[in-house]
Design an enzyme around this catalytic site. Structure first.
Site, PDB file in Angstrom:
ATOM      1  N   ASP A   3     -10.268  -8.411 -72.479  1.00 55.24           N
ATOM      2  CA  ASP A   3      -9.092  -9.197 -72.113  1.00 55.24           C
ATOM      3  C   ASP A   3      -8.152  -8.309 -71.302  1.00 55.24           C
ATOM      4  O   ASP A   3      -8.390  -7.112 -71.144  1.00 55.24           O
ATOM      5  CB  ASP A   3      -8.431  -9.808 -73.349  1.00 55.24           C
ATOM      6  CG  ASP A   3      -7.900  -8.769 -74.319  1.00 55.24           C
ATOM      7  OD1 ASP A   3      -7.790  -7.585 -73.950  1.00 55.24           O
ATOM      8  OD2 ASP A   3      -7.595  -9.148 -75.458  1.00 55.24           O
ATOM      9  N   GLY A  30      -3.504 -19.980 -72.262  1.00 60.74           N
ATOM     10  CA  GLY A  30      -2.276 -20.558 -72.808  1.00 60.74           C
ATOM     11  C   GLY A  30      -2.490 -21.640 -73.843  1.00 60.74           C
ATOM     12  O   GLY A  30      -1.542 -22.346 -74.204  1.00 60.74           O
ATOM     13  N   HIS A  37     -22.595 -13.186 -92.297  1.00 61.43           N
ATOM     14  CA  HIS A  37     -22.923 -14.616 -92.420  1.00 61.43           C
ATOM     15  C   HIS A  37     -22.100 -15.448 -91.443  1.00 61.43           C
ATOM     16  O   HIS A  37     -22.616 -16.326 -90.755  1.00 61.43           O
ATOM     17  CB  HIS A  37     -22.695 -15.118 -93.853  1.00 61.43           C
ATOM     18  CG  HIS A  37     -22.574 -16.605 -93.919  1.00 61.43           C
ATOM     19  ND1 HIS A  37     -23.669 -17.443 -93.904  1.00 61.43           N
ATOM     20  CD2 HIS A  37     -21.479 -17.434 -93.908  1.00 61.43           C
ATOM     21  CE1 HIS A  37     -23.253 -18.710 -93.896  1.00 61.43           C
ATOM     22  NE2 HIS A  37     -21.931 -18.725 -93.903  1.00 61.43           N
ATOM     23  N   CYS A  88     -27.734 -15.088 -96.504  1.00 60.98           N
ATOM     24  CA  CYS A  88     -28.103 -16.297 -97.247  1.00 60.98           C
ATOM     25  C   CYS A  88     -29.539 -16.205 -97.773  1.00 60.98           C
ATOM     26  O   CYS A  88     -29.868 -16.824 -98.782  1.00 60.98           O
ATOM     27  CB  CYS A  88     -27.919 -17.537 -96.383  1.00 60.98           C
ATOM     28  SG  CYS A  88     -26.164 -17.901 -96.095  1.00 60.98           S
ATOM     29  N   CYS A 128     -29.410 -16.854 -91.977  1.00 63.13           N
ATOM     30  CA  CYS A 128     -29.005 -15.445 -91.893  1.00 63.13           C
ATOM     31  C   CYS A 128     -29.581 -14.598 -93.033  1.00 63.13           C
ATOM     32  O   CYS A 128     -29.966 -15.119 -94.079  1.00 63.13           O
ATOM     33  CB  CYS A 128     -27.484 -15.328 -91.840  1.00 63.13           C
ATOM     34  SG  CYS A 128     -26.651 -15.144 -93.421  1.00 63.13           S
ATOM     35  N   CYS A 153     -28.339 -22.091 -93.639  1.00 60.79           N
ATOM     36  CA  CYS A 153     -28.119 -20.922 -92.778  1.00 60.79           C
ATOM     37  C   CYS A 153     -29.329 -19.988 -92.773  1.00 60.79           C
ATOM     38  O   CYS A 153     -29.845 -19.623 -93.830  1.00 60.79           O
ATOM     39  CB  CYS A 153     -26.888 -20.158 -93.252  1.00 60.79           C
ATOM     40  SG  CYS A 153     -26.545 -18.673 -92.300  1.00 60.79           S
ATOM     41  N   ASP A 189     -14.094 -17.116 -77.506  1.00 60.96           N
ATOM     42  CA  ASP A 189     -13.987 -15.932 -78.362  1.00 60.96           C
ATOM     43  C   ASP A 189     -12.993 -16.266 -79.446  1.00 60.96           C
ATOM     44  O   ASP A 189     -12.088 -17.083 -79.227  1.00 60.96           O
ATOM     45  CB  ASP A 189     -13.476 -14.723 -77.583  1.00 60.96           C
ATOM     46  CG  ASP A 189     -11.972 -14.763 -77.421  1.00 60.96           C
ATOM     47  OD1 ASP A 189     -11.265 -14.185 -78.273  1.00 60.96           O
ATOM     48  OD2 ASP A 189     -11.478 -15.402 -76.471  1.00 60.96           O
TER      49      ASP A 189
HETATM   50 ZN   LIG Z   1     -25.737 -17.210 -93.911  1.00 57.16          ZN
END
Ligand SMILES: [Zn+2]
Length: 376
Positions: A92, A220, A339, A313, A310, A308, A270
């Site tokens: 940024d 903005g 996660h 999990c 991941c 999920c 973001d």
């Molecule tokens: Zn997860």
């Protein structure tokens, strides 16, 4: 790889499924960029950020210029080498933090003089200095330096800030281009301003197009105006920008904000939410956010989110995470954050697939119905 090439593979309504090709790698859009404020995505190693599906992350110019300083990062080989992330980084401009975090700010046509929130030291930020810092960091996508005013300001104040931002956009373009070696491999994005006013937004979009940028941010927003007002602007603002270039909605947002913004034609996002929430015990799930500190999870042997994919999990229970977070264990923050990053990246992958398969409206409606189902 080209310096910067945006290809749109499919559209569904206003939504676009694309790829940005850059020298450090490809960015699949719509894309979510985890925030790596101080040369780290807090509590997660870069390889785990990548494993979650992130193609690009964001670095904060303001924080890095103060500590460890852009000059030191440059001496150490640039931000990618320093933090161990070899894919694209967007930085940024520092403007938002200079105007919101620092003290004793004094604005002028030249830029913003301010005192560091860390030690009170005096600094000057300007379009030229922001471009220099982002170059020293070795940023892949550089953001123009702009002036921010609250969305509650009068139209006259908004108009003056937007017009100054367009003059600063021109100076940002010149400053970026003067760093020839860096400009040959990096990209520069302009930022549309104009608060909640369609006419000001149009004037800003036209001014930016005249200068010419690789991509355009809708700036903005997500500063407290609320989702309805934000979507009101997003109903027209993306369409005012060059449709051949990526459109980035800065600082957004909650999962349902992202879904609604993708439907309105935004390509990049973001937000600190997945990482910050992870450190405070909030987990995102497809049936809405949960607070893992809640007593009802103390003996819950299920995963944070049964849908999920991941690693967290797949291995640990809500009961274990409840225990870690309650006990203030560092691993709790690490696993919750990991996660949450997966949740966001899986959502982006699902959005991309839905656009490709022309079923975005059905996906978005189904997502909202489940996400807004009440749980604790
Ligand atoms: Zn997860």
């Amino acid at each position: 790889m080209p310096r910067f090439q945006f290809t749109i593979h499919a559209t569904d309504g206003k939504a676009r499924r694309g790829t940005i090709a850059m020298q450090r790698g490809e960015i699949r859009t719509p894309a979510f960029m985890p925030v790596g404020t101080a040369a780290t995505v807090k509590a997660v190693k870069p390889q785990d950020v990548r494993a979650s599906g992130a193609d690009i992350l964001l670095g904060n110019t303001y924080h890095l210029m103060l500590r460890p300083t852009a000059e030191r990062v440059a001496r150490l080989g640039g931000l990618h080498k320093f933090m161990g992330w070899d894919r694209p980084i967007l930085t940024d401009s520092g403007g938002y933090q200079v105007m919101s975090l620092s003290e004793l700010t004094k604005r002028s046509e030249e830029g913003v003089a301010f005192a560091s929130h860390l030690d009170g030291s005096r600094h000057m930020m300007s379009p030229e200095r922001s471009m220099e810092i982002q170059r020293l960091l070795g940023s892949d996508i550089v953001m123009a330096f702009d002036e921010l005013v609250p969305t509650t300001s009068t139209r006259d104040v908004q108009a003056k800030a937007m017009e100054r931002s367009m003059r600063w956009a021109k100076r940002s373009r010149a400053g970026f281009d003067s760093g020839e070696e860096h400009a040959a491999r990096a990209a520069l994005f302009g930022i549309q301003q104009g608060a909640l006013d369609e006419g000001l937004r149009k004037a800003s979009a036209d001014a930016l197009k005249d200068i010419g940028f690789d991509g355009y941010a809708v700036g903005g927003l997500a500063v407290g105006e609320g989702q309805e007002a934000m979507f009101g602007v997003l109903d027209y603002a993306p369409g005012q920008l060059d449709e051949a270039k990526p459109r980035y909605l800065m600082g957004v947002g909650k999962p349902d904000d992202i879904v609604g913004a993708v439907e309105r034609g935004i390509d990049m996002f973001d937000c600190v939410l997945p990482t910050r929430s992870g450190r405070t015990g909030q987990a995102f799930t497809r049936t809405g956010p949960i607070n893992i500190r809640n007593a009802k999870f103390a003996e819950d042997q299920g995963p944070l989110d049964p849908t999920c994919p991941c690693p967290v999990c797949g291995t640990w229970s809500r009961a274990y995470l409840h225990h870690l977070v309650r006990a203030g264990e560092i691993l709790g923050a690490m696993l919750m954050t990991e996660h949450n990053l997966w949740f966001y990246q899986t959502l982006m992958a699902d959005l991309r697939a839905a656009i490709e398969e022309q079923r975005l409206t059905a996906f978005a409606n189904d997502f909202r119905a489940k996400y807004q189902a009440k749980q604790g």
